[in-house]
Design a protein around this motif. Structure first.
Motif, PDB file in Angstrom:
ATOM      1  N   SER A 235       0.834  -1.214   0.000  1.00  0.00           N
ATOM      2  CA  SER A 235       0.000   0.000   0.000  1.00  0.00           C
ATOM      3  C   SER A 235       0.864   1.256   0.000  1.00  0.00           C
ATOM      4  N   ASN A 236       2.150   1.090  -0.317  1.00  0.00           N
ATOM      5  CA  ASN A 236       3.111   2.192  -0.442  1.00  0.00           C
ATOM      6  C   ASN A 236       3.365   2.910   0.876  1.00  0.00           C
ATOM      7  N   LYS A 237       3.315   2.170   1.969  1.00  0.00           N
ATOM      8  CA  LYS A 237       3.650   2.716   3.279  1.00  0.00           C
ATOM      9  C   LYS A 237       5.086   2.337   3.640  1.00  0.00           C
ATOM     10  N   GLU A 241       6.829  -1.024   8.727  1.00  0.00           N
ATOM     11  CA  GLU A 241       5.569  -1.551   9.253  1.00  0.00           C
ATOM     12  C   GLU A 241       5.455  -3.052   9.027  1.00  0.00           C
ATOM     13  N   ALA A 242       6.285  -3.587   8.113  1.00  0.00           N
ATOM     14  CA  ALA A 242       6.317  -5.024   7.802  1.00  0.00           C
ATOM     15  C   ALA A 242       5.008  -5.467   7.152  1.00  0.00           C
ATOM     16  N   GLY A 243       4.762  -6.786   7.168  1.00  0.00           N
ATOM     17  CA  GLY A 243       3.580  -7.301   6.480  1.00  0.00           C
ATOM     18  C   GLY A 243       3.888  -7.558   5.016  1.00  0.00           C
ATOM     19  N   THR A 244       3.196  -6.857   4.126  1.00  0.00           N
ATOM     20  CA  THR A 244       3.421  -7.002   2.691  1.00  0.00           C
ATOM     21  C   THR A 244       4.569  -6.094   2.268  1.00  0.00           C
ATOM     22  N   ILE A 245       5.532  -6.633   1.532  1.00  0.00           N
ATOM     23  CA  ILE A 245       6.728  -5.867   1.154  1.00  0.00           C
ATOM     24  C   ILE A 245       6.947  -5.928  -0.358  1.00  0.00           C
ATOM     25  N   LEU A 246       7.262  -4.763  -0.919  1.00  0.00           N
ATOM     26  CA  LEU A 246       7.644  -4.642  -2.322  1.00  0.00           C
ATOM     27  C   LEU A 246       8.972  -3.909  -2.387  1.00  0.00           C
ATOM     28  N   VAL A 247       9.923  -4.472  -3.116  1.00  0.00           N
ATOM     29  CA  VAL A 247      11.234  -3.853  -3.319  1.00  0.00           C
ATOM     30  C   VAL A 247      11.480  -3.750  -4.819  1.00  0.00           C
ATOM     31  N   SER A 248      11.936  -2.584  -5.266  1.00  0.00           N
ATOM     32  CA  SER A 248      12.162  -2.371  -6.695  1.00  0.00           C
ATOM     33  C   SER A 248      13.446  -1.586  -6.918  1.00  0.00           C
ATOM     34  N   LEU A 258       3.136  -1.459  -7.757  1.00  0.00           N
ATOM     35  CA  LEU A 258       2.109  -1.014  -6.800  1.00  0.00           C
ATOM     36  C   LEU A 258       0.732  -1.044  -7.450  1.00  0.00           C
ATOM     37  N   GLY A 259       0.667  -0.654  -8.713  1.00  0.00           N
ATOM     38  CA  GLY A 259      -0.600  -0.690  -9.435  1.00  0.00           C
ATOM     39  C   GLY A 259      -1.114  -2.106  -9.609  1.00  0.00           C
ATOM     40  N   TYR A 260      -0.217  -3.035  -9.936  1.00  0.00           N
ATOM     41  CA  TYR A 260      -0.617  -4.427 -10.109  1.00  0.00           C
ATOM     42  C   TYR A 260      -1.052  -5.063  -8.786  1.00  0.00           C
ATOM     43  N   LEU A 261      -0.442  -4.597  -7.678  1.00  0.00           N
ATOM     44  CA  LEU A 261      -0.754  -5.163  -6.359  1.00  0.00           C
ATOM     45  C   LEU A 261      -1.922  -4.457  -5.666  1.00  0.00           C
ATOM     46  N   LYS A 262      -2.422  -3.409  -6.267  1.00  0.00           N
ATOM     47  CA  LYS A 262      -3.461  -2.582  -5.625  1.00  0.00           C
ATOM     48  C   LYS A 262      -4.674  -3.376  -5.151  1.00  0.00           C
TER      49      LYS A 262
END
Length: 274
Positions: A235-237, A241-248, A258-262
């Motif tokens: 959610s781009n936070k 905060e941990a939980g769901t993570i995206l690294v690019s 982020l758009g695909y994971l929205k």
């Protein structure tokens, strides 16, 4: 934090800690491994005698060098919650891999200041290498005693990127159907913290995981950022905060992902941030 002081003290401590951890592992490597399931019902969430031995060893090193600091570990109670300085410990990240003899498991240690990860260590005893950040902008991998600077692949394009991801069994089929574009892109293997450090070496261009607790990700955040990577939740936070993570590796890839994971941007497995 006093930058001149901390840029010397903490990276030096983490470097020595990696060396000490590997020596300690060699001493206990032939010990019997006792495995228990921490989850009384449902999913297999193992803890081993090695997890506890590693955490006790790490805590002892921190207590001797920084007795006033807080310590938050996966296996034992939090020490001194009032300190601005806190050490976040995952004694074995990838315990399931450890149990079956997969060498991709690691020791993860983060130093936080007022809750923000500042310095991190990701140590891989079986792979004979460890990763750490020297400062906010510089990170290294040390393999067989040789140090090399880390740099994410900033030149990667979205159409050519290598994406590694794993959901650890937390996403239902219906949830996965909401992010089919993401599933189509997940063509490279993922293995806990190893995926994140492979990213820092420029081998992978993006990583997604959905069940990271603070001890799974805090040590990696400063290393990722120092290597030039971008990290957030789905959610781009703030990734702390941990939980769901995206690294690019760059903003174009990150924003596209982020758009695909929205559709699952608000997904948080129960209790994952605790």
């Amino acid at each position: 934090m006093n930058s001149n002081k901390t840029h010397e003290i903490y990276p030096k401590f983490l470097n020595q800690l990696a060396v000490d951890l590997n020596l300690f592992y060699k001493k206990i490597i032939n010990s019997n491994i006792n495995v228990k399931n921490k989850n009384k019902s449902g999913k297999f969430n193992p803890v081993t005698s090695f997890d506890k031995a590693f955490e006790k060893f790490i805590r002892n090193k921190i207590n001797k060098r920084f007795p006033g600091h807080s310590i938050v570990g996966e296996e034992f109670k939090t020490k001194n919650k009032k300190s601005d300085y806190s050490w976040i410990i995952d004694p074995i990240d990838g315990t399931k891999s450890f149990v079956v003899g997969n060498p991709t498991w690691s020791n993860l240690i983060s130093l936080n200041y007022k809750g923000n990860p500042q310095f991190g260590l990701a140590n891989f005893p079986e792979l004979n290498k460890y990763y750490f950040n020297q400062s906010a902008n510089t990170a290294y991998v040390v393999k067989n005693g040789k140090k090399r600077k880390l740099r994410a692949n900033k030149k990667s394009t979205f159409n050519q990127m290598k994406l590694a991801g794993e959901f650890h069994g937390w996403l239902s089929l219906d949830q996965q159907l909401k992010i089919l574009k993401v599933l189509d892109l997940m063509q490279f293997p993922s293995s806990d913290a190893l995926s994140y450090v492979n990213f820092c070496e420029g081998k992978i261009d993006s990583v997604i995981q959905c069940v990271n607790k603070i001890w799974d990700i805090h040590a990696l955040i400063p290393i990722i950022k120092a290597s030039g990577g971008i990290a957030s939740t789905w959610s781009n936070k703030d990734p702390k905060e941990a939980g769901t993570i995206l690294v690019s590796s760059n903003k174009i890839i990150h924003n596209k992902m982020l758009g695909y994971l929205k559709p699952l941007s608000e997904f948080i497995p129960g209790g994952i941030n605790n």
